[in-house]
Motif scaffolding. Sequence first.
Motif, PDB file in Angstrom:
ATOM      1  N   PRO A  56       0.839  -1.202   0.000  1.00 19.57           N
ATOM      2  CA  PRO A  56       0.000   0.000   0.000  1.00 19.57           C
ATOM      3  C   PRO A  56       0.877   1.256   0.000  1.00 19.57           C
ATOM      4  CG  PRO A  56      -0.046  -1.048   2.146  1.00 19.57           C
ATOM      5  CD  PRO A  56       0.737  -1.951   1.251  1.00 19.57           C
ATOM      6  N   PRO A  57       0.321   2.428  -0.359  1.00 19.79           N
ATOM      7  CA  PRO A  57       1.099   3.667  -0.443  1.00 19.79           C
ATOM      8  C   PRO A  57       1.900   3.968   0.825  1.00 19.79           C
ATOM      9  CG  PRO A  57      -1.242   4.072  -0.922  1.00 19.79           C
ATOM     10  CD  PRO A  57      -1.078   2.600  -0.748  1.00 19.79           C
ATOM     11  N   LEU A  58       1.310   3.679   1.983  1.00 21.61           N
ATOM     12  CA  LEU A  58       1.979   3.950   3.252  1.00 21.61           C
ATOM     13  C   LEU A  58       3.336   3.246   3.325  1.00 21.61           C
ATOM     14  CD1 LEU A  58       1.964   4.896   6.228  1.00 21.61           C
ATOM     15  CD2 LEU A  58       0.650   2.871   6.776  1.00 21.61           C
ATOM     16  N   ASP A  59       3.366   1.966   2.956  1.00 19.38           N
ATOM     17  CA  ASP A  59       4.610   1.193   3.038  1.00 19.38           C
ATOM     18  C   ASP A  59       5.625   1.666   2.002  1.00 19.38           C
ATOM     19  OD1 ASP A  59       3.032  -0.099   4.780  1.00 19.38           O
ATOM     20  OD2 ASP A  59       3.330  -2.115   4.000  1.00 19.38           O
ATOM     21  N   LEU A  60       5.115   2.029   0.822  1.00 17.51           N
ATOM     22  CA  LEU A  60       6.028   2.491  -0.230  1.00 17.51           C
ATOM     23  C   LEU A  60       6.658   3.825   0.136  1.00 17.51           C
ATOM     24  CD1 LEU A  60       4.224   1.700  -3.595  1.00 17.51           C
ATOM     25  CD2 LEU A  60       6.298   0.653  -2.693  1.00 17.51           C
ATOM     26  N   THR A  61       5.839   4.737   0.634  1.00 22.25           N
ATOM     27  CA  THR A  61       6.366   6.058   0.982  1.00 22.25           C
ATOM     28  C   THR A  61       7.347   5.956   2.141  1.00 22.25           C
ATOM     29  OG1 THR A  61       4.290   7.005   0.221  1.00 22.25           O
ATOM     30  CG2 THR A  61       5.710   8.454   1.477  1.00 22.25           C
ATOM     31  N   SER A  62       7.060   5.116   3.112  1.00 20.65           N
ATOM     32  CA  SER A  62       7.997   5.001   4.241  1.00 20.65           C
ATOM     33  C   SER A  62       9.295   4.331   3.787  1.00 20.65           C
ATOM     34  CB  SER A  62       7.362   4.267   5.428  1.00 20.65           C
ATOM     35  OG  SER A  62       6.853   3.026   5.055  1.00 20.65           O
ATOM     36  N   LEU A  63       9.188   3.414   2.838  1.00 18.33           N
ATOM     37  CA  LEU A  63      10.382   2.781   2.269  1.00 18.33           C
ATOM     38  C   LEU A  63      11.257   3.826   1.574  1.00 18.33           C
ATOM     39  CD1 LEU A  63      11.509  -0.129   1.895  1.00 18.33           C
ATOM     40  CD2 LEU A  63      10.365  -0.181  -0.314  1.00 18.33           C
ATOM     41  N   TYR A  64      10.590   4.698   0.826  1.00 19.15           N
ATOM     42  CA  TYR A  64      11.294   5.784   0.131  1.00 19.15           C
ATOM     43  C   TYR A  64      12.002   6.707   1.119  1.00 19.15           C
ATOM     44  CZ  TYR A  64      11.293  10.714  -1.249  1.00 19.15           C
ATOM     45  OH  TYR A  64      11.609  12.036  -1.402  1.00 19.15           O
ATOM     46  N   ILE A  65      11.287   7.091   2.172  1.00 19.66           N
ATOM     47  CA  ILE A  65      11.870   8.025   3.145  1.00 19.66           C
ATOM     48  C   ILE A  65      13.122   7.427   3.776  1.00 19.66           C
ATOM     49  CG2 ILE A  65      11.458   9.189   5.362  1.00 19.66           C
ATOM     50  CD1 ILE A  65       8.490   9.376   4.559  1.00 19.66           C
ATOM     51  N   LYS A  66      12.988   6.179   4.216  1.00 24.30           N
ATOM     52  CA  LYS A  66      14.143   5.493   4.834  1.00 24.30           C
ATOM     53  C   LYS A  66      15.331   5.508   3.885  1.00 24.30           C
ATOM     54  CE  LYS A  66      14.115   3.549   8.928  1.00 24.30           C
ATOM     55  NZ  LYS A  66      13.245   2.561   9.585  1.00 24.30           N
ATOM     56  N   LYS A  67      15.080   5.076   2.663  1.00 19.42           N
ATOM     57  CA  LYS A  67      16.140   4.955   1.665  1.00 19.42           C
ATOM     58  C   LYS A  67      16.790   6.317   1.396  1.00 19.42           C
ATOM     59  CE  LYS A  67      18.115   2.921  -2.072  1.00 19.42           C
ATOM     60  NZ  LYS A  67      19.153   1.908  -1.917  1.00 19.42           N
ATOM     61  N   ALA A  68      15.959   7.328   1.173  1.00 23.11           N
ATOM     62  CA  ALA A  68      16.479   8.646   0.813  1.00 23.11           C
ATOM     63  C   ALA A  68      17.306   9.248   1.955  1.00 23.11           C
ATOM     64  CB  ALA A  68      15.327   9.569   0.437  1.00 23.11           C
ATOM     65  N   PHE A  69      16.853   9.073   3.187  1.00 24.63           N
ATOM     66  CA  PHE A  69      17.587   9.641   4.318  1.00 24.63           C
ATOM     67  C   PHE A  69      18.894   8.907   4.566  1.00 24.63           C
ATOM     68  CE2 PHE A  69      15.381  13.057   6.578  1.00 24.63           C
ATOM     69  CZ  PHE A  69      14.247  13.142   5.797  1.00 24.63           C
ATOM     70  N   ILE A  70      18.853   7.582   4.437  1.00 21.50           N
ATOM     71  CA  ILE A  70      20.077   6.810   4.649  1.00 21.50           C
ATOM     72  C   ILE A  70      21.113   7.180   3.582  1.00 21.50           C
ATOM     73  CG2 ILE A  70      21.041   4.454   4.572  1.00 21.50           C
ATOM     74  CD1 ILE A  70      18.457   3.551   6.038  1.00 21.50           C
ATOM     75  N   GLU A  71      20.633   7.399   2.363  1.00 20.87           N
ATOM     76  CA  GLU A  71      21.550   7.791   1.281  1.00 20.87           C
ATOM     77  C   GLU A  71      22.218   9.136   1.555  1.00 20.87           C
ATOM     78  OE1 GLU A  71      19.952   7.609  -2.643  1.00 20.87           O
ATOM     79  OE2 GLU A  71      20.046   5.419  -2.684  1.00 20.87           O
ATOM     80  N   GLN A  72      21.504   9.978   2.320  1.00 27.71           N
ATOM     81  CA  GLN A  72      22.092  11.279   2.661  1.00 27.71           C
ATOM     82  C   GLN A  72      23.074  11.172   3.816  1.00 27.71           C
ATOM     83  OE1 GLN A  72      19.065  14.345   3.272  1.00 27.71           O
ATOM     84  NE2 GLN A  72      17.915  13.411   1.588  1.00 27.71           N
ATOM     85  N   GLY A  73      23.319   9.953   4.264  1.00 35.32           N
ATOM     86  CA  GLY A  73      24.301   9.726   5.318  1.00 35.32           C
ATOM     87  C   GLY A  73      23.736   9.783   6.722  1.00 35.32           C
ATOM     88  N   ILE A  74      22.407   9.708   6.828  1.00 36.09           N
ATOM     89  CA  ILE A  74      21.805   9.750   8.163  1.00 36.09           C
ATOM     90  C   ILE A  74      21.673   8.319   8.697  1.00 36.09           C
ATOM     91  CG2 ILE A  74      19.669  10.298   9.398  1.00 36.09           C
ATOM     92  CD1 ILE A  74      19.506  12.677   7.311  1.00 36.09           C
ATOM     93  N   ALA A  75      22.053   8.135   9.950  1.00 39.94           N
ATOM     94  CA  ALA A  75      22.019   6.797  10.546  1.00 39.94           C
ATOM     95  C   ALA A  75      20.574   6.329  10.702  1.00 39.94           C
ATOM     96  CB  ALA A  75      22.711   6.807  11.894  1.00 39.94           C
ATOM     97  N   GLU A  76      20.332   5.049  10.426  1.00 40.03           N
ATOM     98  CA  GLU A  76      18.973   4.527  10.460  1.00 40.03           C
ATOM     99  C   GLU A  76      18.306   4.742  11.815  1.00 40.03           C
ATOM    100  OE1 GLU A  76      18.536   0.577   8.877  1.00 40.03           O
ATOM    101  OE2 GLU A  76      16.357   0.628   9.153  1.00 40.03           O
TER     102      GLU A  76
END
Lengths: 136, 459
Positions: B166-186
């Motif tokens: 569902p959109p909720l899971d996809l958007t949260s997946l995106y947020i996690k990925k994008a922030f981690i790529e910016q060097g932010i710790a999970e």
Amino acid sequence: MDFEYQIEGGDFTNAGATSSAVKKILKQLGVNPEIIKRTVVALYEAEVNIVAHAYRGSIIVNLEDHKISIKLIDEGPGIEDIEKAMEQGYSTASQKVREMGFGAGMGFSNMKTNTDSLIVNSSPGIGTTVEIINYF
Amino acid sequence: MTQVESFHHALKFKYDLCIGCSHCTGVCPTGAIHVEEGKPILDSNRCIDCGRCYLACPVSAIYIEQDDFQTIYNYKFPILLLPSIFSAQFPERINQRAILSAIYHLGFKYVYEVEKSIDVLKDAMIHAITDDNKEKPVISTYCPAIVRLIQVKFPSLVNNLLLVKPPLDLTSLYIKKAFIEQGIAEEDIGIFYVSPCAAKIAAIKSPVGDKKSHINGIINMNFFYNKVFRIIKQGIYELRKEESDFDSLSRNNLLWSLTEGEINLLPEGRNLAIDEVHNVSDFLEKIENEDITDIDFLELRACDESCAGGILCPGNRFLIAERQKKRAKKSNHRVSKKENELLKYKDYLLDHIGVGKVLPRSMDKLDDDISVAMRKMKKSFELNSYLPQVDCRICGYQTCKDLSDAIANNQADLKQCIFIQRILEQTDKLTQAEAIKINKQIWGDKKFDKNTLKGMNLE
């Protein structure tokens, strides 16, 4: 365990009531959903056949531990040539019935693919008896 | 194969507030609630978290669990994931900039709207629907209460479910990925979701057909609305000027959670949208019999007016839908102010869009052993033939049929029926004292206390 249901010829609005009732019973018994679906689809076809062609009929459902047999007995015109009726696409349905989406000539072949055993007997002018058996 | 483990439910009873009126028992679409000693008992395997009971309760004795709001401060980057209908809860005079500013004032660093990912989801949906090998009709998995309804009440249709996130899971997946790529710790990223209903909370806490959710905390929408509204009213926030994520949703994204939101995105075909859980049940009954055929896609939602009617939405569902449509219309008129950043991750998200198989877990079954089930059924049918079919619930069950099943399962007694009691009293097979005792076991002592009417003039 036996259950009996009565069907009125021509009553399309209630066609399917027996199928729904049988479905509820099979669900409560915990029968595999795939077998429930097959049974209900075959029964629905047979039920609609009575509504479309016969004057009235009764449906007797017998349940044993791993077997469901359903006998549909109707009073009606009967079937002249059973072999022909079993062929895919063969239909005697009137225009009125076809307009309602029934009578496309798929009834018996659809029933055959969804049952372990299908027996059809008929006496022209008297009526038809259909017996459906599925194992689970 | 059946999923047997018990399911997490977001709906809980406050027994100290409960007055034992059994309205919840009456409205439950799966008959999951019965009454004992004046209190509702939930059958956890039947409950689908649709929340009809929550709406029916006259004393607010049913609540929806949420996480402690303070936990947002445990993260360096508290991120809010907001369904777009949140801003439609507010009266027109309160604009989105004020709402957003108030949210930042509460301590969130970033705010995203859930429906951002629909541009990606849409392609996967169309792909699945046009796949000839997929069982038809394809049934949407967007509404988690509907997924559970199908599991428990229509197990033969589980293969029709559209197995995408569902959109909720996809958007949260995106947020996690994008922030981690910016060097932010999970561990510094805390994603908090504002939920309009109980079903979505239950789905996050125990996902069906998927492993683990990326959501770190859940906030109920009505609770959050109050918090935000208070800040706006008090005027204590600092008005933000910069562009916001609120501007990146397209018309289609905004309409998604309303009725017909999904089918409007699909190519020509026989696609139907049905809302409200009893309507959905009636329709699925016909689909299961193959009484209705040749449908390509079913959008099914448990709430009337879909998510605008979510049980945790503080606003009126018709007004929410109206405001949401207005906002969608506006967004259609202007070129999107801001690009949807999520689309940069489209391939990544499409790679992860699938979910595991959803298994049936039929609730109707009387026993695991078919022969025993058959014996119980025979007994239940016989018992039911003696019952009045009034479905008055005085026995504590939703219907006469449910009481018969409970007796066949040795969970209840025929004497719980008030009509049977009267019949037995006439033939001296039951004394009044015995009858009162039985009724007290169902409804508690208080409702049958003979001193209750003391001082009342009964003439």
